[in-house]
Design an enzyme around this catalytic site. Structure first.
Site, PDB file in Angstrom:
ATOM      1  N   HIS A  89       0.797  -0.773   0.240  1.00 25.13           N
ATOM      2  CA  HIS A  89      -0.479   0.384  -0.056  1.00 25.13           C
ATOM      3  C   HIS A  89       1.074   1.531  -0.274  1.00 25.13           C
ATOM      4  CE1 HIS A  89       1.213   0.282   4.078  1.00 25.13           C
ATOM      5  NE2 HIS A  89       0.293  -1.263   4.382  1.00 25.13           N
ATOM      6  N   HIS A 104       4.022   1.203   2.361  1.00 26.30           N
ATOM      7  CA  HIS A 104       5.107   0.170   1.689  1.00 26.30           C
ATOM      8  C   HIS A 104       6.294   1.413   0.827  1.00 26.30           C
ATOM      9  CE1 HIS A 104       2.628  -2.976   3.152  1.00 26.30           C
ATOM     10  NE2 HIS A 104       4.138  -3.492   3.766  1.00 26.30           N
TER      11      HIS A 104
END
Ligand code: PAF
Length: 281
Positions: A34, A37
């Site tokens: 997501h 990250h």
């Protein structure tokens, strides 16, 4: 963009790439990537000449078999997201046997007590599993800098301890929590929430913010009561714990001293376990 699933091939490639000036930035993940990250990867790209991301759902850190089984595995979509940042990011996505050689067990770690609090107390064996896989990954990638999100603040402190105890020449970089517009902390587990649950889950951060605003004028027991009462009127949640602890020791506190505190929470929404935290002072 290169994807390796064998450690020897990754290591050969990194050896060939490295120069005297290069630095390796490393972002270990379990995939289902997501924005949080991606922000760690962007930071690594900004600060290093080589960026490696690992995608590996590590079985030894799951104390709940259903959680392991249901953990989203989305390698193709993950690779697509990584590509939008940079084609130069190197992906390491091994199978379980490549990492554990047919012996999928954890090493036992002593992290000077950090492992016994909160997530450690509520998820037996979890930090042995995290320590085991992070040490293995560090030994393979040999990064100069490794990037971890503060959402897993206890994990971040434990990884710093792992590096200190093993004298590893790795700089551990803690990065701020990425949040949805609603305030919900980004997590791969959010993919398991319905749209309604996602809206409901915003209540977690809202309550943490309220606790923060009361920190200077309330005692720790008062704050704990406030959070308990707040969740009592939201029966869709089951609270696993709410604690206030110094950032260094992570030992839940009942009186305030002159140190940096954080509030930590873990709740179940349906059968999805969500954690979050906030710095208080
Ligand atoms: O935070 C995670 O995603 C995992 O705990 C980690 C650090 C990749 C180890 O499996």
């Amino acid at each position: 963009m290169l994807i390796f699933n064998k450690k020897a091939l990754l290591q050969n490639h990194l050896e060939a790439l490295k120069t005297a000036q290069s630095t390796i930035g490393f972002v270990p993940t379990m995939g289902a990537l997501h924005e949080g990250h991606l922000s760690l990867m962007q930071r690594s790209l900004n600060e290093n000449t080589i960026t490696v991301i690992s995608i590996f759902v590590n079985p030894t850190q799951f104390n709940n078999p259903e959680d392991l089984q249901k953990y989203p595995r989305t390698l193709e979509a993950d690779a697509g997201k990584i590509k939008t940042l940079s084609d130069s990011i190197i992906i390491f996505a091994p199978e379980v046997d490549e990492m554990y050689d047919g012996n999928t067990i954890s090493q036992h770690y002593n992290f000077d007590g950090l492992e016994n609090q909160m997530e450690g107390a509520h998820r037996p064996g979890h930090f042995d599993g995290v320590g085991t896989i992070v040490k293995k990954l560090f030994d393979i990638v040999k990064p100069n800098n490794a990037y971890f999100g503060e959402k897993d603040f206890q994990q971040l402190q434990i990884v710093k301890k792992l590096v200190e105890k093993n004298n590893l020449p790795i700089n551990i970089v803690g990065c701020p929590i990425s949040r949805e517009a609603s305030g919900l902390a980004m997590s791969s587990r959010n993919a398991r929430l319905s749209d309604t649950e996602k809206q409901e889950a915003a209540f977690i951060y809202k309550t943490l913010q309220e606790a923060k605003s009361k920190f200077s004028t309330s005692s720790i027991p008062q704050l704990k009561q406030f959070v308990e009462d707040a969740f009592a009127s939201h029966p869709e949640f089951t609270t696993d714990y709410f604690e206030i602890a110094p950032e260094e020791s992570l030992v839940p506190a009942s009186i305030k001293e002159n140190t940096k505190y954080r509030a930590f929470i873990a709740v179940f929404l349906g059968n999805v376990r969500l954690i979050d935290n906030i710095s208080l002072n």
